[in-house]
Design an enzyme around this catalytic site. Structure first.
Site, PDB file in Angstrom:
ATOM      1  N   ARG A  73      33.949 -10.241  90.459  1.00 24.14           N
ATOM      2  CA  ARG A  73      33.973 -11.667  90.120  1.00 24.14           C
ATOM      3  C   ARG A  73      33.880 -11.860  88.608  1.00 24.14           C
ATOM      4  NH1 ARG A  73      29.361 -14.662  92.703  1.00 24.14           N
ATOM      5  NH2 ARG A  73      30.362 -16.246  91.419  1.00 24.14           N
ATOM      6  N   LYS A 129      35.079 -15.882  81.631  1.00 24.84           N
ATOM      7  CA  LYS A 129      35.041 -16.403  83.011  1.00 24.84           C
ATOM      8  C   LYS A 129      34.311 -17.746  83.045  1.00 24.84           C
ATOM      9  CE  LYS A 129      31.611 -15.115  85.871  1.00 24.84           C
ATOM     10  NZ  LYS A 129      30.866 -16.140  86.608  1.00 24.84           N
ATOM     11  N   ASN A 130      33.137 -17.811  82.364  1.00 26.62           N
ATOM     12  CA  ASN A 130      32.304 -19.016  82.459  1.00 26.62           C
ATOM     13  C   ASN A 130      32.831 -20.178  81.647  1.00 26.62           C
ATOM     14  OD1 ASN A 130      30.751 -17.696  84.237  1.00 26.62           O
ATOM     15  ND2 ASN A 130      29.042 -17.300  82.842  1.00 26.62           N
ATOM     16  N   ILE A 179      15.007 -17.592  82.494  1.00 25.14           N
ATOM     17  CA  ILE A 179      15.992 -18.581  82.942  1.00 25.14           C
ATOM     18  C   ILE A 179      16.063 -18.672  84.459  1.00 25.14           C
ATOM     19  CG2 ILE A 179      18.432 -19.265  82.863  1.00 25.14           C
ATOM     20  CD1 ILE A 179      17.000 -19.507  80.167  1.00 25.14           C
ATOM     21  N   ARG A 184      30.573 -20.960  93.809  1.00 29.15           N
ATOM     22  CA  ARG A 184      29.624 -21.961  93.298  1.00 29.15           C
ATOM     23  C   ARG A 184      30.297 -22.849  92.258  1.00 29.15           C
ATOM     24  NH1 ARG A 184      24.895 -22.349  93.072  1.00 29.15           N
ATOM     25  NH2 ARG A 184      25.031 -22.965  90.889  1.00 29.15           N
ATOM     26  N   ASP A 225      22.505 -13.461  81.134  1.00 29.23           N
ATOM     27  CA  ASP A 225      23.561 -12.671  81.787  1.00 29.23           C
ATOM     28  C   ASP A 225      23.630 -11.239  81.262  1.00 29.23           C
ATOM     29  OD1 ASP A 225      25.917 -15.451  82.062  1.00 29.23           O
ATOM     30  OD2 ASP A 225      24.097 -14.937  83.149  1.00 29.23           O
ATOM     31  N   ARG A 277      19.403 -22.376  92.042  1.00 28.10           N
ATOM     32  CA  ARG A 277      20.567 -22.994  91.400  1.00 28.10           C
ATOM     33  C   ARG A 277      20.669 -24.498  91.717  1.00 28.10           C
ATOM     34  NH1 ARG A 277      23.931 -18.737  90.025  1.00 28.10           N
ATOM     35  NH2 ARG A 277      24.620 -20.074  88.294  1.00 28.10           N
ATOM     36  N   CYS A 327      21.712 -18.636  95.276  1.00 28.32           N
ATOM     37  CA  CYS A 327      22.342 -17.315  95.323  1.00 28.32           C
ATOM     38  C   CYS A 327      21.238 -16.297  95.085  1.00 28.32           C
ATOM     39  CB  CYS A 327      23.435 -17.209  94.252  1.00 28.32           C
ATOM     40  SG  CYS A 327      22.767 -17.193  92.595  1.00 28.32           S
TER      41      CYS A 327
HETATM   42  C1  EPZ Z   1      25.847 -20.996  83.915  1.00 23.97           C
HETATM   43  O1  EPZ Z   1      25.263 -21.244  85.175  1.00 23.97           O
HETATM   44  C2  EPZ Z   1      26.619 -19.687  84.067  1.00 23.97           C
HETATM   45  N1  EPZ Z   1      27.641 -19.835  85.093  1.00 23.97           N
HETATM   46  C3  EPZ Z   1      25.649 -18.560  84.456  1.00 23.97           C
HETATM   47  O2  EPZ Z   1      26.397 -17.347  84.497  1.00 23.97           O
HETATM   48  C4  EPZ Z   1      24.589 -18.445  83.358  1.00 23.97           C
HETATM   49  O3  EPZ Z   1      23.654 -17.447  83.733  1.00 23.97           O
HETATM   50  C5  EPZ Z   1      23.868 -19.794  83.206  1.00 23.97           C
HETATM   51  O4  EPZ Z   1      24.852 -20.828  82.898  1.00 23.97           O
HETATM   52  C6  EPZ Z   1      22.827 -19.776  82.086  1.00 23.97           C
HETATM   53  O5  EPZ Z   1      23.431 -19.428  80.892  1.00 23.97           O
HETATM   54  C7  EPZ Z   1      28.789 -20.491  84.795  1.00 23.97           C
HETATM   55  O6  EPZ Z   1      28.972 -20.990  83.698  1.00 23.97           O
HETATM   56  C8  EPZ Z   1      29.814 -20.573  85.889  1.00 23.97           C
HETATM   57  P1  EPZ Z   1      22.216 -23.675  84.235  1.00 23.97           P
HETATM   58  P2  EPZ Z   1      24.588 -22.697  85.481  1.00 23.97           P
HETATM   59  O7  EPZ Z   1      22.505 -24.939  84.976  1.00 23.97           O
HETATM   60  O8  EPZ Z   1      25.382 -23.784  84.827  1.00 23.97           O
HETATM   61  C9  EPZ Z   1      17.899 -24.516  85.921  1.00 23.97           C
HETATM   62  C10 EPZ Z   1      27.061 -15.271  85.384  1.00 23.97           C
HETATM   63  O9  EPZ Z   1      26.444 -14.219  85.641  1.00 23.97           O
HETATM   64  N2  EPZ Z   1      18.409 -25.824  86.366  1.00 23.97           N
HETATM   65  O10 EPZ Z   1      22.207 -23.689  82.747  1.00 23.97           O
HETATM   66  O11 EPZ Z   1      24.326 -22.797  86.932  1.00 23.97           O
HETATM   67  C11 EPZ Z   1      18.473 -23.409  86.790  1.00 23.97           C
HETATM   68  O12 EPZ Z   1      17.709 -23.284  87.981  1.00 23.97           O
HETATM   69  C12 EPZ Z   1      26.474 -16.614  85.746  1.00 23.97           C
HETATM   70  O13 EPZ Z   1      28.184 -15.316  84.804  1.00 23.97           O
HETATM   71  C13 EPZ Z   1      17.505 -26.768  86.841  1.00 23.97           C
HETATM   72  O14 EPZ Z   1      16.303 -26.503  86.885  1.00 23.97           O
HETATM   73  O15 EPZ Z   1      23.194 -22.523  84.702  1.00 23.97           O
HETATM   74  C14 EPZ Z   1      18.322 -22.199  85.909  1.00 23.97           C
HETATM   75  O16 EPZ Z   1      17.015 -21.704  86.054  1.00 23.97           O
HETATM   76  C15 EPZ Z   1      25.127 -16.468  86.449  1.00 23.97           C
HETATM   77  N3  EPZ Z   1      17.968 -27.977  87.278  1.00 23.97           N
HETATM   78  C16 EPZ Z   1      18.512 -22.762  84.503  1.00 23.97           C
HETATM   79  O17 EPZ Z   1      18.344 -24.191  84.613  1.00 23.97           O
HETATM   80  C17 EPZ Z   1      19.304 -28.291  87.244  1.00 23.97           C
HETATM   81  O18 EPZ Z   1      19.665 -29.412  87.651  1.00 23.97           O
HETATM   82  C18 EPZ Z   1      19.888 -22.491  83.921  1.00 23.97           C
HETATM   83  O19 EPZ Z   1      20.821 -23.100  84.791  1.00 23.97           O
HETATM   84  C19 EPZ Z   1      20.219 -27.318  86.748  1.00 23.97           C
HETATM   85  C20 EPZ Z   1      19.751 -26.097  86.310  1.00 23.97           C
END
Ligand code: EPZ
Length: 434
Positions: free
Chosen positions: A411, A34-35, A341, A104, A319, A133, A128
């Site tokens: 989802r 999915k991701n 995370i 999202r 995850d 996020r 969320c």
């Molecule tokens: C992706 O989300 C995945 N979603 C998430 O899967 C997954 O948990 C996550 O990566 C971490 O592996 C998709 O790919 C659609 P991040 P993403 O930006 O890209 C912080 C699921 O259950 N951060 O790597 O949103 C953020 O707050 C979903 O399938 C900042 O601080 O994750 C978080 O704590 C949930 N500033 C951490 O980094 C930013 O500008 C990881 O976020 C961006 C992110």
């Protein structure tokens, strides 16, 4: 003539009824990731040709992304797990608000729209259940590529000034290895004028999958899977026919279904290098895993406590933190789980406690003392992985567990109950007027 008021909209009370205690056996098929599929779909906006994606999972999020792309002018044709995305006529650079709000991942459109059209307007994805996020890194990176970006009334507006409204290659250093920011900036840089370097890039397999797709479309991306990714912009990208990688999180969830029911199961297809940390922890907990072609065969008799701390890839994936905790709830001994995370991804602890789990929570750390048996109860999943965790807990609980929060579950997992019932689980999906 009296016009009776329309009956109140009845919210369907859909739920899964899981009867615990079955041993499982057989093979569980793993769908496409999915991701990965969601961001690969957005990449179609970068080309006027048709992008064919195979092994796309049949999930509600995928349908929602297809609707968003169609609203932008993409011709979307779906045949089972293959989707054709024809980006020849992009009619607008702003996905409709009402559609974006439901997904999202629609924020993945901002990079390719900006690269293709010189402008993009996408609502902020917003927070969320699991965290705020933020998209700070995404915005900082787009500015480093020459975009002007404003955020007003919850909408991110990005535009490129100048004659041909083309982004310029630049050097980006991410404050944190954000998966979404890395992917957004790779797509934006693919059509930029000049070379872009992204340092402190995310290492997740989904980032590599996107790089492989972009290169199949004629882009020049090097270093995906390392902390430094170099993208040399090209003038245009062309058609591609590309298969999405298997879903490592669904695969991990299925491995845990075997472990939690002390069963032997074959899971696949799996790329073991995508699940290194999970395989190591399952073996540490007492599971035996053997590769069998593109499948993994897992068997488990007794489970002992292990400590987990979620980290960016290749560390233990956030995850799978909730699903793994369901296993630890009945492991022998005491486990410590640290969620590093997301700031609010331990809400499943209260639900497991309702089933008799013995867990103490302190900030982002949960201390789980294994109990002999969980007992079935009505529980709620607060995000898609927590919902899956509750189903897993129900598989080994005494009696019936009723799991609500299926709008999240569907989802991320296609036909979860059908797949698990086919290997011996006893799960019924019920939905009636609330
Ligand atoms: C992706 O989300 C995945 N979603 C998430 O899967 C997954 O948990 C996550 O990566 C971490 O592996 C998709 O790919 C659609 P991040 P993403 O930006 O890209 C912080 C699921 O259950 N951060 O790597 O949103 C953020 O707050 C979903 O399938 C900042 O601080 O994750 C978080 O704590 C949930 N500033 C951490 O980094 C930013 O500008 C990881 O976020 C961006 C992110």
């Amino acid at each position: 003539m009296t016009i009776s008021a329309a009956p109140p909209v009845q919210l369907l009370d859909s739920r899964l009824e899981v009867t615990g205690g079955s041993r499982l056996s057989g093979h569980l098929r793993v769908n496409g990731a999915k991701n990965s599929a969601l961001v690969l779909m957005a990449a179609c906006l970068l080309s006027r040709d048709t992008l064919r994606l195979r092994n796309v999972p049949p999930l509600t999020d995928i349908t929602a992304m297809g609707e968003i792309l169609a609203a932008l002018g993409v011709r979307v044709t779906r045949h089972g797990e293959t989707i054709d995305l024809d980006g020849e006529h992009i009619s607008r650079a702003a996905p409709p608000y009402e559609l974006v709000n439901s997904l999202r991942a629609s924020f993945f459109c901002i990079g390719p729209l900006l690269a293709r059209m010189g402008t993009a307007q996408v609502p902020l994805p917003g927070g969320c259940q699991i965290g705020s996020r933020p998209v700070v890194e995404h915005v900082k990176g787009l500015k480093a590529l020459g975009a002007q970006v404003t955020i007003e009334h919850g909408v991110v507006t990005a535009s490129v000034q100048g004659r041909n409204r083309r982004l310029k290659g630049g050097h980006i250093h991410l404050d944190c290895p954000s998966v979404g920011a890395t992917e957004t900036l790779m797509m934006a840089a693919a059509l930029a004028d000049g070379e872009t370097v992204i340092d402190n890039a995310a290492l997740e397999p989904e980032v590599i999958d996107l790089a492989d797709l972009l290169n199949a479309m004629g882009a020049k991306v090097r270093g995906a899977g390392t902390p430094s990714i170099t993208i040399v912009g090209v003038d245009a990208l062309h058609e591609a026919d590309y298969a999405v990688i298997p879903d490592r999180i669904e695969a991990g969830t299925f491995l845990l279904a075997a472990a939690i029911t002390r069963s032997e199961l074959s899971i696949g297809p799996v790329l073991p290098e995508h699940l290194g940390a999970v395989i190591t922890k399952l073996e540490e907990a007492g599971c035996r895993l053997v590769a069998d072609g593109s499948n993994l065969v897992i068997s488990a008799k007794a489970i002992t406590a292990v400590d987990l701390r979620t980290m960016p890839f290749p560390g233990f994936p956030t995850d799978l933190q909730a699903p793994f905790m369901s296993l630890l709830a009945t492991a022998k001994g005491t486990s410590v789980v640290v969620e590093n995370i997301f700031e609010n991804r331990l809400q499943h602890v209260a639900e497991l406690q309702r089933m008799g789990a013995s867990i103490r929570l302190q900030g982002n750390t949960a201390c789980i003392e294994g109990v002999a048996r969980l007992s079935g109860a009505p529980v709620h999943g607060t995000d898609l992985r927590a919902s899956a965790a509750m189903v897993l807990a129900g598989l080994c609980a005494d009696g019936v567990t009723t799991v609500r929060g299926l709008e999240f579950l569907d989802r991320g997992y296609a036909n979860l109950e059908d797949k698990l019932n086919a290997v011996g689980a006893r799960i019924r999906r019920l939905s009636d007027a609330a």
